[in-house]
Design a protein around this motif. Structure first.
Motif, PDB file in Angstrom:
ATOM      1  N   GLY A   1      -6.293  -9.998  -5.509  1.00 29.54           N
ATOM      2  CA  GLY A   1      -5.263  -9.229  -4.831  1.00 29.54           C
ATOM      3  C   GLY A   1      -5.570  -9.004  -3.359  1.00 29.54           C
ATOM      4  N   GLU A   2      -4.629  -8.335  -2.687  1.00 25.34           N
ATOM      5  CA  GLU A   2      -4.748  -8.048  -1.261  1.00 25.34           C
ATOM      6  C   GLU A   2      -6.026  -7.274  -0.963  1.00 25.34           C
ATOM      7  OE1 GLU A   2      -2.139  -5.951   2.333  1.00 25.34           O
ATOM      8  OE2 GLU A   2      -1.427  -5.916   0.258  1.00 25.34           O
ATOM      9  N   GLN A   3      -6.776  -7.738   0.005  1.00 24.17           N
ATOM     10  CA  GLN A   3      -8.059  -7.164   0.424  1.00 24.17           C
ATOM     11  C   GLN A   3      -9.056  -7.094  -0.739  1.00 24.17           C
ATOM     12  OE1 GLN A   3      -7.858  -4.217   3.791  1.00 24.17           O
ATOM     13  NE2 GLN A   3      -5.840  -3.775   2.910  1.00 24.17           N
TER      14      GLN A   3
ATOM     15  N   GLN B   1       0.718  -0.817  -8.452  1.00 21.80           N
ATOM     16  CA  GLN B   1       1.711  -1.596  -9.190  1.00 21.80           C
ATOM     17  C   GLN B   1       1.873  -3.001  -8.616  1.00 21.80           C
ATOM     18  OE1 GLN B   1       2.045   1.466  -7.779  1.00 21.80           O
ATOM     19  NE2 GLN B   1       3.869   2.506  -8.533  1.00 21.80           N
ATOM     20  N   SER B   2       1.794  -3.106  -7.292  1.00 23.87           N
ATOM     21  CA  SER B   2       2.042  -4.383  -6.633  1.00 23.87           C
ATOM     22  C   SER B   2       0.953  -5.417  -6.928  1.00 23.87           C
ATOM     23  CB  SER B   2       2.165  -4.185  -5.123  1.00 23.87           C
ATOM     24  OG  SER B   2       0.944  -3.699  -4.577  1.00 23.87           O
ATOM     25  N   TYR B   3      -0.153  -4.996  -7.528  1.00 29.69           N
ATOM     26  CA  TYR B   3      -1.233  -5.922  -7.854  1.00 29.69           C
ATOM     27  C   TYR B   3      -1.028  -6.608  -9.209  1.00 29.69           C
ATOM     28  CZ  TYR B   3      -4.212  -4.573  -3.938  1.00 29.69           C
ATOM     29  OH  TYR B   3      -4.731  -4.385  -2.687  1.00 29.69           O
ATOM     30  N   PHE B   4       0.012  -6.223  -9.938  1.00 34.15           N
ATOM     31  CA  PHE B   4       0.185  -6.742 -11.296  1.00 34.15           C
ATOM     32  C   PHE B   4       0.390  -8.248 -11.309  1.00 34.15           C
ATOM     33  CE2 PHE B   4       2.956  -6.771 -15.335  1.00 34.15           C
ATOM     34  CZ  PHE B   4       1.852  -6.975 -16.141  1.00 34.15           C
ATOM     35  N   GLU B   5       1.225  -8.770 -10.419  1.00 36.16           N
ATOM     36  CA  GLU B   5       1.459 -10.207 -10.402  1.00 36.16           C
ATOM     37  C   GLU B   5       0.174 -10.975 -10.091  1.00 36.16           C
ATOM     38  OE1 GLU B   5       5.554 -11.493  -8.819  1.00 36.16           O
ATOM     39  OE2 GLU B   5       5.225  -9.503  -7.932  1.00 36.16           O
ATOM     40  N   ALA B   6      -0.639 -10.444  -9.176  1.00 39.21           N
ATOM     41  CA  ALA B   6      -1.921 -11.086  -8.866  1.00 39.21           C
ATOM     42  C   ALA B   6      -2.854 -11.030 -10.073  1.00 39.21           C
ATOM     43  CB  ALA B   6      -2.571 -10.417  -7.661  1.00 39.21           C
TER      44      ALA B   6
ATOM     45  N   ILE C   1      -4.691  -2.394 -15.890  1.00 38.36           N
ATOM     46  CA  ILE C   1      -4.814  -0.943 -15.890  1.00 38.36           C
ATOM     47  C   ILE C   1      -4.650  -0.433 -14.468  1.00 38.36           C
ATOM     48  CG2 ILE C   1      -6.365   1.007 -16.334  1.00 38.36           C
ATOM     49  CD1 ILE C   1      -7.851  -0.883 -18.320  1.00 38.36           C
ATOM     50  N   THR C   2      -3.748   0.526 -14.274  1.00 35.71           N
ATOM     51  CA  THR C   2      -3.611   1.184 -12.985  1.00 35.71           C
ATOM     52  C   THR C   2      -3.087   2.598 -13.218  1.00 35.71           C
ATOM     53  OG1 THR C   2      -2.778   0.947 -10.712  1.00 35.71           O
ATOM     54  CG2 THR C   2      -1.270   0.339 -12.495  1.00 35.71           C
ATOM     55  N   GLY C   3      -2.680   3.254 -12.129  1.00 36.88           N
ATOM     56  CA  GLY C   3      -2.253   4.638 -12.268  1.00 36.88           C
ATOM     57  C   GLY C   3      -0.784   4.815 -12.556  1.00 36.88           C
ATOM     58  N   GLU C   4       0.056   3.993 -11.927  1.00 44.28           N
ATOM     59  CA  GLU C   4       1.493   4.214 -11.970  1.00 44.28           C
ATOM     60  C   GLU C   4       2.246   2.965 -12.434  1.00 44.28           C
ATOM     61  OE1 GLU C   4       2.763   5.529  -8.136  1.00 44.28           O
ATOM     62  OE2 GLU C   4       1.331   7.190  -8.058  1.00 44.28           O
ATOM     63  N   LEU C   5       3.471   3.179 -12.897  1.00 40.59           N
ATOM     64  CA  LEU C   5       4.356   2.106 -13.317  1.00 40.59           C
ATOM     65  C   LEU C   5       5.658   2.199 -12.540  1.00 40.59           C
ATOM     66  CD1 LEU C   5       5.240  -0.171 -15.338  1.00 40.59           C
ATOM     67  CD2 LEU C   5       6.052   1.678 -16.827  1.00 40.59           C
ATOM     68  N   SER C   6       6.074   1.098 -11.921  1.00 42.24           N
ATOM     69  CA  SER C   6       7.373   1.020 -11.277  1.00 42.24           C
ATOM     70  C   SER C   6       8.294   0.127 -12.104  1.00 42.24           C
ATOM     71  CB  SER C   6       7.239   0.465  -9.857  1.00 42.24           C
ATOM     72  OG  SER C   6       6.522   1.366  -9.037  1.00 42.24           O
ATOM     73  N   GLU C   7       9.576   0.195 -11.831  1.00 36.43           N
ATOM     74  CA  GLU C   7      10.576  -0.488 -12.656  1.00 36.43           C
ATOM     75  C   GLU C   7      10.330  -1.992 -12.805  1.00 36.43           C
ATOM     76  OE1 GLU C   7      14.403  -2.393 -13.740  1.00 36.43           O
ATOM     77  OE2 GLU C   7      13.210  -2.636 -11.922  1.00 36.43           O
ATOM     78  N   PRO C   8      10.043  -2.730 -11.744  1.00 29.36           N
ATOM     79  CA  PRO C   8       9.892  -4.184 -11.913  1.00 29.36           C
ATOM     80  C   PRO C   8       8.739  -4.578 -12.825  1.00 29.36           C
ATOM     81  CG  PRO C   8      10.195  -3.613  -9.595  1.00 29.36           C
ATOM     82  CD  PRO C   8       9.937  -2.335 -10.332  1.00 29.36           C
TER      83      PRO C   8
END
Length: 252
Positions: A126-128, A181-186, A196-203
């Motif tokens: 993922g990023e950085q 959330q944005s790391y899921f695709e990576a 595993i992360t802290g939050e869930l967004s719609e996509p």
């Protein structure tokens, strides 16, 4: 006791903020007294944390989420005025490190979350390179996503939201604390069976259902409770400071 500048230097040397492109300033965000004897750590520089730090006689506060973020309008009103007024009135230093605290390989949020969950990182993604990919420290697999969710709930003491594949053995586990959330695709591209992360967004709910990779939202605060006290305790021991972690509960 130590000098404020010495504490800042020790934190910068440990966390290396210059390596990161971040969403706000890392380091000393509010200057207080020059001499520091007691260091309080917490997740967020909320008014509740500041008030609790005042009550225990803190000279400095170390947090993951500081006061200043990209995109703020710069006005010192409302909650910002209240928090700053308390820090300035009591001459308390505020140190905040965001992504550098997530990323530290042994004391950071991701490393300490792995320790709590019994995971071991084998690579980053993922990023950085903030995301971690690994497996259980004992080399075993989780029998199912529900098995992993129950394990996390017991370790972190809070409910987990599980979306996606329900009947799959999990060997490769990816994680990134907080709002990642944005790391899921990576994570999917890296070959993870679960993320595993802290939050869930719609996509991400749709991605989980369509890609066969389990998504576990475990709480932003709950996944980031461990890095700040680990770093603060390490630096306090190095400099001869008194350290106290104050956990201000947050349902998010």
């Amino acid at each position: 006791m130590c000098e404020r500048a010495e504490l800042l230097r020790a934190l910068d040397e440990l966390l290396q903020p210059e390596r990161f492109k971040d969403y706000g300033p890392n380091g000393l965000q509010v200057e207080g007294q020059a001499q520091v004897g007691k260091l309080v750590s917490g997740v967020t520089a909320s008014r509740a944390l500041i008030e609790a730090a005042i009550a225990v006689g803190a000279d400095a506060i170390f947090v993951h989420h500081g006061l200043f973020w990209r995109g703020q309008d710069g006005c010192v009103t409302g909650w910002m005025k209240q928090r700053l007024a308390l820090l300035l009135a009591h001459d308390i230093n505020l140190f905040a490190y965001h992504l550098p605290l997530d990323a530290h390989p042994t004391l950071g949020n991701n490393a300490q979350l792995a320790l709590q969950l019994g995971l071991v990182a084998q690579s980053q993604f993922g990023e950085q390179a903030l995301g971690c990919l690994g497996q259980r420290a004992d080399g075993q697999s989780f029998a199912s996503p529900q098995d992993l969710a129950a394990h996390i709930e017991q370790a972190l003491g809070r409910a987990v939201t599980l979306v996606g594949e329900q009947h799959k053995t999990l060997r490769k586990i990816a994680w990134c604390s907080g709002g990642a959330q944005s790391y899921f695709e990576a994570a999917i591209e890296a070959g993870a069976d679960a993320f595993i992360t802290g939050e869930l967004s719609e996509p991400q709910a749709h991605y989980a259902r369509e890609c066969g990779v389990a998504y576990l939202a475990c709480g932003h605060h709950a996944t980031e409770r461990y890095g700040a006290p680990a770093v603060a305790a390490h630096v306090a021991a190095q400099l001869g400071l008194v350290h106290e972690f104050i956990d201000i509960d947050n349902p998010a």
